[in-house]
Design a protein around this motif. Structure first.
Motif, PDB file in Angstrom:
ATOM      1  N   ASP A   1       5.544   9.055   6.374  1.00  0.00           N
ATOM      2  CA  ASP A   1       4.248   8.807   7.320  1.00  0.00           C
ATOM      3  C   ASP A   1       2.979   8.857   6.359  1.00  0.00           C
ATOM      4  O   ASP A   1       2.957  10.028   5.766  1.00  0.00           O
ATOM      5  N   ALA A   2       2.676   7.871   6.010  1.00  0.00           N
ATOM      6  CA  ALA A   2       1.435   7.864   4.955  1.00  0.00           C
ATOM      7  C   ALA A   2       0.162   8.590   5.328  1.00  0.00           C
ATOM      8  O   ALA A   2      -0.589   8.720   4.638  1.00  0.00           O
ATOM      9  N   ARG A   3       0.072   8.460   6.880  1.00  0.00           N
ATOM     10  CA  ARG A   3      -1.004   9.155   7.493  1.00  0.00           C
ATOM     11  C   ARG A   3      -1.334  10.543   6.937  1.00  0.00           C
ATOM     12  O   ARG A   3      -2.568  11.039   7.008  1.00  0.00           O
TER      13      ARG A   3
ATOM     14  N   LYS B   1      -5.554   9.456   0.338  1.00  0.00           N
ATOM     15  CA  LYS B   1      -5.541   8.263   0.318  1.00  0.00           C
ATOM     16  C   LYS B   1      -5.388   8.037  -1.346  1.00  0.00           C
ATOM     17  O   LYS B   1      -4.616   6.929  -1.692  1.00  0.00           O
TER      18      LYS B   1
ATOM     19  N   ARG C   1      -1.507   7.751  -2.089  1.00  0.00           N
ATOM     20  CA  ARG C   1      -0.626   7.164  -1.218  1.00  0.00           C
ATOM     21  C   ARG C   1       0.031   6.066  -2.033  1.00  0.00           C
ATOM     22  O   ARG C   1       1.421   6.170  -1.909  1.00  0.00           O
TER      23      ARG C   1
ATOM     24  N   PHE D   1       7.873   2.988   7.132  1.00  0.00           N
ATOM     25  CA  PHE D   1       6.603   3.261   6.837  1.00  0.00           C
ATOM     26  C   PHE D   1       5.644   3.396   8.003  1.00  0.00           C
ATOM     27  O   PHE D   1       5.783   2.288   8.568  1.00  0.00           O
ATOM     28  N   CYS D   2       4.866   4.465   8.040  1.00  0.00           N
ATOM     29  CA  CYS D   2       4.229   4.329   9.541  1.00  0.00           C
ATOM     30  C   CYS D   2       2.670   4.718   8.863  1.00  0.00           C
ATOM     31  O   CYS D   2       2.565   5.400   7.908  1.00  0.00           O
ATOM     32  N   ASN D   3       1.847   3.997   9.236  1.00  0.00           N
ATOM     33  CA  ASN D   3       0.486   3.959   8.859  1.00  0.00           C
ATOM     34  C   ASN D   3      -0.623   3.823  10.160  1.00  0.00           C
ATOM     35  O   ASN D   3      -0.070   2.993  11.066  1.00  0.00           O
ATOM     36  N   ASP D   4      -1.825   3.910   9.862  1.00  0.00           N
ATOM     37  CA  ASP D   4      -2.778   3.730  10.963  1.00  0.00           C
ATOM     38  C   ASP D   4      -3.486   2.300  10.869  1.00  0.00           C
ATOM     39  O   ASP D   4      -4.396   1.916  11.621  1.00  0.00           O
TER      40      ASP D   4
ATOM     41  N   PRO E   1      -1.384  -2.380   5.922  1.00  0.00           N
ATOM     42  CA  PRO E   1      -1.646  -2.322   4.533  1.00  0.00           C
ATOM     43  C   PRO E   1      -1.319  -3.473   3.533  1.00  0.00           C
ATOM     44  O   PRO E   1      -0.650  -3.423   2.656  1.00  0.00           O
TER      45      PRO E   1
END
Length: 88
Positions: free
Chosen positions: A19-21, A25, A28, A47-50, A53
């Motif tokens: 979870d990159a959130r 930053k 990352r 991979f989870c992000n908002d 990418p």
């Protein structure tokens, strides 16, 4: 309409959530490269992000070429889930 986020923490053995959130930053990309470097063939990092990418995906393509596959599992504003599979 309710958005269902497929990044969960209960996964099969060869599927590892990332979870990159929750990562600052500036760290990352280094953390993502480190996690991908740790995978062995057959393992997958979910991979989870908002956000989508796209610059990172270009870097991954340059660094790993055909040894890592990229598969979107969810691609909605604010909810991006991608499986990175180590092939070789």
């Amino acid at each position: 309409m309710q958005t269902i986020h497929v990044c969960n923490h209960t996964t099969p053995e060869a599927l590892y959530p990332f979870d990159a959130r929750g990562i600052a930053k500036r760290f990352r990309h280094a953390a993502i490269f480190g996690a991908l470097d740790a995978l062995v063939p057959g393992e997958v990092m979910r991979f989870c992000n908002d956000h989508d990418p796209l610059p990172l995906l270009g870097q991954l393509q340059q660094r790993y070429g055909d040894t890592v596959s990229i598969t979107y599992r969810q691609r909605e504003p604010g909810a991006i889930v991608i499986d990175f599979a180590r092939l070789a």
